[in-house]
Scaffold this motif. Structure first.
Motif, PDB file in Angstrom:
ATOM      1  N   MET A 281       0.837  -1.283   0.206  1.00 53.09           N
ATOM      2  CA  MET A 281       0.197  -0.028   0.068  1.00 53.09           C
ATOM      3  C   MET A 281       0.921   1.238   0.048  1.00 53.09           C
ATOM      4  O   MET A 281       0.517   2.243  -0.658  1.00 53.09           O
ATOM      5  CB  MET A 281      -1.122  -0.151   1.117  1.00 53.09           C
ATOM      6  CG  MET A 281      -2.194  -0.967   0.900  1.00 53.09           C
ATOM      7  SD  MET A 281      -3.215  -0.819   2.385  1.00 53.09           S
ATOM      8  CE  MET A 281      -3.069  -2.224   3.304  1.00 53.09           C
ATOM      9  N   ILE A 282       2.083   1.262   0.821  1.00 48.00           N
ATOM     10  CA  ILE A 282       2.758   2.389   0.720  1.00 48.00           C
ATOM     11  C   ILE A 282       3.571   2.694  -0.550  1.00 48.00           C
ATOM     12  O   ILE A 282       3.675   3.656  -1.042  1.00 48.00           O
ATOM     13  CB  ILE A 282       3.963   2.121   1.664  1.00 48.00           C
ATOM     14  CG1 ILE A 282       3.351   2.293   3.375  1.00 48.00           C
ATOM     15  CG2 ILE A 282       5.332   3.180   1.596  1.00 48.00           C
ATOM     16  CD1 ILE A 282       4.318   1.915   4.331  1.00 48.00           C
ATOM     17  N   ASP A 283       3.938   1.463  -1.294  1.00 45.66           N
ATOM     18  CA  ASP A 283       4.414   1.485  -2.778  1.00 45.66           C
ATOM     19  C   ASP A 283       3.295   2.056  -3.677  1.00 45.66           C
ATOM     20  O   ASP A 283       3.774   3.087  -4.435  1.00 45.66           O
ATOM     21  CB  ASP A 283       4.543   0.125  -3.343  1.00 45.66           C
ATOM     22  CG  ASP A 283       6.112  -0.215  -3.039  1.00 45.66           C
ATOM     23  OD1 ASP A 283       6.996   0.520  -2.962  1.00 45.66           O
ATOM     24  OD2 ASP A 283       6.448  -1.581  -3.067  1.00 45.66           O
ATOM     25  N   ILE A 284       2.097   1.567  -3.558  1.00 44.50           N
ATOM     26  CA  ILE A 284       1.051   2.235  -4.319  1.00 44.50           C
ATOM     27  C   ILE A 284       0.891   3.871  -3.826  1.00 44.50           C
ATOM     28  O   ILE A 284       0.755   4.659  -4.972  1.00 44.50           O
ATOM     29  CB  ILE A 284      -0.251   1.233  -4.002  1.00 44.50           C
ATOM     30  CG1 ILE A 284      -0.161   0.161  -5.030  1.00 44.50           C
ATOM     31  CG2 ILE A 284      -1.627   2.318  -4.758  1.00 44.50           C
ATOM     32  CD1 ILE A 284      -1.100  -0.888  -4.490  1.00 44.50           C
TER      33      ILE A 284
ATOM     34  N   GLU B 151       2.841  -1.573 -12.429  1.00 40.50           N
ATOM     35  CA  GLU B 151       1.905  -2.783 -12.460  1.00 40.50           C
ATOM     36  C   GLU B 151       2.153  -3.744 -13.410  1.00 40.50           C
ATOM     37  O   GLU B 151       1.981  -4.749 -13.472  1.00 40.50           O
ATOM     38  CB  GLU B 151       0.622  -1.839 -13.150  1.00 40.50           C
ATOM     39  CG  GLU B 151      -0.150  -0.935 -11.897  1.00 40.50           C
ATOM     40  CD  GLU B 151      -1.353  -0.661 -12.433  1.00 40.50           C
ATOM     41  OE1 GLU B 151      -1.951  -1.065 -13.445  1.00 40.50           O
ATOM     42  OE2 GLU B 151      -1.871   0.527 -11.912  1.00 40.50           O
ATOM     43  N   ASP B 152       3.160  -3.368 -14.541  1.00 43.85           N
ATOM     44  CA  ASP B 152       3.776  -4.499 -15.468  1.00 43.85           C
ATOM     45  C   ASP B 152       4.771  -5.266 -14.738  1.00 43.85           C
ATOM     46  O   ASP B 152       4.489  -6.672 -14.998  1.00 43.85           O
ATOM     47  CB  ASP B 152       4.486  -3.502 -16.602  1.00 43.85           C
ATOM     48  CG  ASP B 152       3.937  -2.833 -17.291  1.00 43.85           C
ATOM     49  OD1 ASP B 152       2.312  -3.034 -17.506  1.00 43.85           O
ATOM     50  OD2 ASP B 152       4.261  -1.595 -18.017  1.00 43.85           O
TER      51      ASP B 152
ATOM     52  N   GLY C 214       6.688  -3.094  -6.404  1.00 46.02           N
ATOM     53  CA  GLY C 214       7.246  -1.927  -6.178  1.00 46.02           C
ATOM     54  C   GLY C 214       8.601  -1.861  -5.527  1.00 46.02           C
ATOM     55  O   GLY C 214       9.000  -3.027  -5.130  1.00 46.02           O
ATOM     56  N   ILE C 215       9.109  -0.877  -5.349  1.00 42.14           N
ATOM     57  CA  ILE C 215      10.624  -0.690  -5.002  1.00 42.14           C
ATOM     58  C   ILE C 215      10.536  -1.068  -3.407  1.00 42.14           C
ATOM     59  O   ILE C 215      11.431  -1.955  -3.218  1.00 42.14           O
ATOM     60  CB  ILE C 215      11.356   0.538  -5.041  1.00 42.14           C
ATOM     61  CG1 ILE C 215      12.660   0.518  -4.719  1.00 42.14           C
ATOM     62  CG2 ILE C 215      10.579   1.666  -4.127  1.00 42.14           C
ATOM     63  CD1 ILE C 215      13.493  -0.162  -5.867  1.00 42.14           C
TER      64      ILE C 215
END
Length: 166
Positions: free
Chosen positions: A85-88, A95-96, A100-101
């Protein structure tokens, strides 16, 4: 003679320190942390409790299904969801790639603990830690999930230690 709870080597009954691994041996443990007394038949062994640190970092010993699911998988899942959620929210989720990092960093950080807990579950089922590799084989990994996640461990002492469910 008694058995060292850490290296499983025979040590003299009155020994204070194991001459093989240099671990401190405790006489007459009372169940206070970090040691717990476990009795297997006539063989009295003093084993370390399954602390969070020992659960997540050590490859030795056995862990129960409770330790696997409640003390590892649930916290892992919750932390991963928060990190995702933090990444988003930060816009660092790709998304591909589906990652996330921060979730990628978390995955690298959790690799060692997940391997340690999986090996302990294999030990509880009286299997070598190498059994974890079965989880990498497509379709056969379902067998691994059932073995490690759902079946009760060996009752009593096995070659990897004392039964964690007493």
């Amino acid at each position: 003679m008694k058995v060292c709870p850490f290296c499983r080597e025979d040590v003299k009954s009155g020994a204070i320190v194991c001459h093989h691994c240099q671990s401190k041996l405790v006489e007459g443990a009372t169940g206070e942390a970090p040691y717990d007394q476990a009795i297997s038949g006539n063989d009295e062994r003093i084993i370390p409790k399954m602390t969070w640190q020992r659960l997540w970092t050590s490859f030795d010993g056995r862990c129960s299904r409770y330790d696997y699911w409640v003390r590892f998988m649930v916290p892992y899942f919750i932390i991963y969801m928060v990190v995702l959620m933090i990444d988003i929210a930060l816009g660092s989720f790709d998304e591909d790639a589906g990652v996330g990092i921060l979730s990628l960093i978390f995955s690298f950080l959790i690799f060692w603990p997940s391997l340690a807990v999986a090996i302990k579950r294999c030990h509880d089922r009286d299997k070598s830690g190498w059994f974890v590799l079965v989880g990498l084989v497509p379709f056969v990994n379902i067998w691994y999930l059932v073995e490690v996640g759902f079946l009760r461990g060996t009752m009593g002492t096995n070659k990897f230690g004392v039964d964690p469910v007493r």
